[in-house]
Scaffold this motif. Structure first.
Motif, short mmCIF file in Angstrom:
data_model
loop_
_atom_site.label_atom_id
_atom_site.label_comp_id
_atom_site.label_asym_id
_atom_site.label_seq_id
_atom_site.Cartn_x
_atom_site.Cartn_y
_atom_site.Cartn_z
N SER A 14 -4.08 12.98 0.71
CA SER A 14 -2.91 12.15 0.44
C SER A 14 -1.89 12.15 1.57
N MET A 44 -3.71 4.00 -7.63
CA MET A 44 -4.39 4.18 -6.33
C MET A 44 -5.28 2.98 -5.99
N GLN A 45 -5.69 2.21 -6.97
CA GLN A 45 -6.59 1.10 -6.70
C GLN A 45 -5.89 -0.04 -5.96
N THR A 94 -9.57 8.88 -5.66
CA THR A 94 -9.87 8.30 -6.97
C THR A 94 -10.91 9.14 -7.71
N VAL A 103 -3.97 0.51 -3.29
CA VAL A 103 -3.72 0.97 -1.92
C VAL A 103 -4.77 0.38 -0.99
N LYS A 108 -9.14 6.86 0.01
CA LYS A 108 -8.87 6.24 -1.29
C LYS A 108 -9.99 6.56 -2.29
N VAL A 144 0.68 4.14 -2.93
CA VAL A 144 0.22 5.51 -2.68
C VAL A 144 1.32 6.51 -3.05
N SER A 150 0.82 -1.21 0.00
CA SER A 150 0.00 0.00 0.00
C SER A 150 0.85 1.26 0.00
N ASP A 159 -6.65 4.65 5.65
CA ASP A 159 -7.97 5.28 5.74
C ASP A 159 -8.43 5.53 7.17
#
Length: 452
Positions: free
Chosen positions: A368, A430-431, A315, A433, A311, A237, A233, A437
């Protein structure tokens, strides 16, 4: 120390001042380099990487050095007190150096200005997580980015009126405002008590040696975390950050030039007139539309990230900004403005598109940094802040010369598609990561919901 949103707003004045400087620097320095000193776009791009070169080389070191610093003022403020006044003086001298048409003098001034900006930028950034608990960092980052957006907005909108009169005036005004803004931070934002206890005295040579060993050693260890960990991850990122900053920095660096040389067809090196100054200031003003919507949506973007996830928010922001910049490309290729007036329909359409782009950029940028710093412990916040800026500034190191080479080879029409391609690549990476969160608990290390 009790968390207060009022302190975050005051800390935001540091970002406010920094943003004023960078907005004007990125908008006008490329034009100065091309018109006054006859540089091509590739060489201009390389010159525009000076700030990013200092950032890549110095920010990890300064992040670690400020982590280790203990004074009666705290661990971040000494760097603000040294760097901000020095940077302000150098920035005010840039138009003076240009007026002499002496390249060595001009380059020396911007090199020193960039060095002093690097000296205090990382400590200012690391100040936010110092005084903010993890669960409030997206919201706090939204607030300070709101203040940064306000600073850029003042630079673009207020700077236009000053620039139309004399190109030097925005530089003088911005230097004064940046100095006052950082003075507010020093006077009214206290650092945590544990960092305001003077540490044992250490020789400067030993301190620098120890910090260098710690910072670059820590950077190596952090990069091991990035590349060697089975859980990827952090890698993805940071790759995403690298990609979207290539996209954004290419626009920030060359859009004013694109507006002048491509949309209006003004030849490079043409004599300065009131008309050409208005074209340049209007190009910068359009970038202000990004700052305006960024400022308005920065705080909601932080709360959105806390509600639906960082995330998802990032996106959505990347998809939005990609669509808008693609729309701006088609607008520029099918329509040309007739005047640099804000009443020109094409200028207004660009402004509307850039306003929407700023919303997407707020969704991306606000969420971010909290993702990165929430992947480490309190003791390494400065180091991971430096790691975040290592990747973002490395991207900014690549973007101007890479984009400039495309512009030299093909022309200014490649600028907007170039940016779109990198925004889309960032959305894809990014998908992958999975962390950063929601923090469930804090002990010696962070415990995340949704870990791999």
């Amino acid at each position: 120390m009790e968390f207060k949103y009022s302190r975050i707003f005051l800390l935001g004045f540091g970002f406010f001042g920094i943003s004023i400087i960078w907005a004007l620097y990125n908008a006008y320095i490329p034009i100065f380099l091309q018109d006054t000193f006859g540089m091509n776009k590739t060489v201009t791009g390389f010159v525009m990487t000076i700030d990013n070169l200092f950032a890549v080389l110095l920010l990890p070191f300064l992040g670690a050095l400020s982590d280790m610093t203990r004074t009666r003022l705290g661990r971040r403020k000494p760097y603000i007190l040294l760097g901000a006044p020095s940077a302000a003086i150098m920035f005010a001298l840039i138009p003076v150096a240009r007026s002499h048409e002496n390249l060595a003098l001009f380059m020396g001034t911007i090199v020193l200005m960039n060095f002093f900006m690097a000296l205090f930028r990382s400590p200012v950034i690391a100040f936010m997580p110092d005084i903010t608990p993890s669960e409030k960092r997206s919201q706090a980052n939204g607030i300070i980015n709101f203040m940064g957006g306000l600073g850029a907005l003042l630079a673009y909108f207020g700077g236009k009126a000053l620039y139309d009169v004399n190109y030097a005036y925005p530089f003088y005004a911005a230097a004064a405002v940046m100095l006052l803004a950082n003075l507010l931070v020093v006077l009214f934002v206290p650092e945590p008590e544990e960092y305001r206890v003077p540490g044992k005295k250490t020789g400067i040579g030993k301190l620098l040696s120890e910090t260098s060993r710690r910072s670059f050693g820590e950077l190596r260890e952090n990069l091991k975390d990035v590349f060697a960990s089975q859980e990827r991850s952090l890698l993805f990122v940071l790759v995403s950050i690298f990609l979207w900053f290539i996209a954004f920095n290419s626009l920030e660096t060359f859009f004013t030039s694109y507006f002048k040389y491509h949309l209006f067809g003004i030849p490079v090196g043409a004599a300065e007139t009131e008309f050409t100054r208005k074209i340049e200031s209007t190009g910068a003003f359009l970038l202000g539309a990004v700052s305006l919507s960024f400022m308005i949506t920065a705080i909601p973007a932080g709360f959105l990230g806390a509600r639906i996830g960082r995330k998802k928010t990032i996106t959505l922001g990347l998809v939005l900004i990609s669509l808008v910049v693609a729309g701006a490309y088609f607008l520029g290729e099918t329509s040309k403005p007739q005047s640099p007036s804000l009443s020109d329909p094409v200028v207004m359409e660009f402004m509307a598109l850039f306003f929407v782009a700023g919303i997407g950029w707020a969704m991306v940028n606000v969420n971010s940094l909290p993702m990165v710093v929430d992947m480490t412990t309190e003791e390494r916040l400065g180091g991971y802040t430096g790691l975040y800026y290592f990747f973002s500034q490395a991207a900014n190191l690549v973007a101007p010369p890479l984009a400039g080479a495309f512009l030299d080879l093909i022309g200014y029409k490649t600028l907007l598609p170039f940016a779109v391609a990198f925004f889309i690549l960032a959305a894809i990476t990014m998908q992958f990561v999975r962390r950063g969160d929601i923090v469930r608990s804090r002990g010696n290390a962070l415990d995340y919901l949704g870990t791999d």
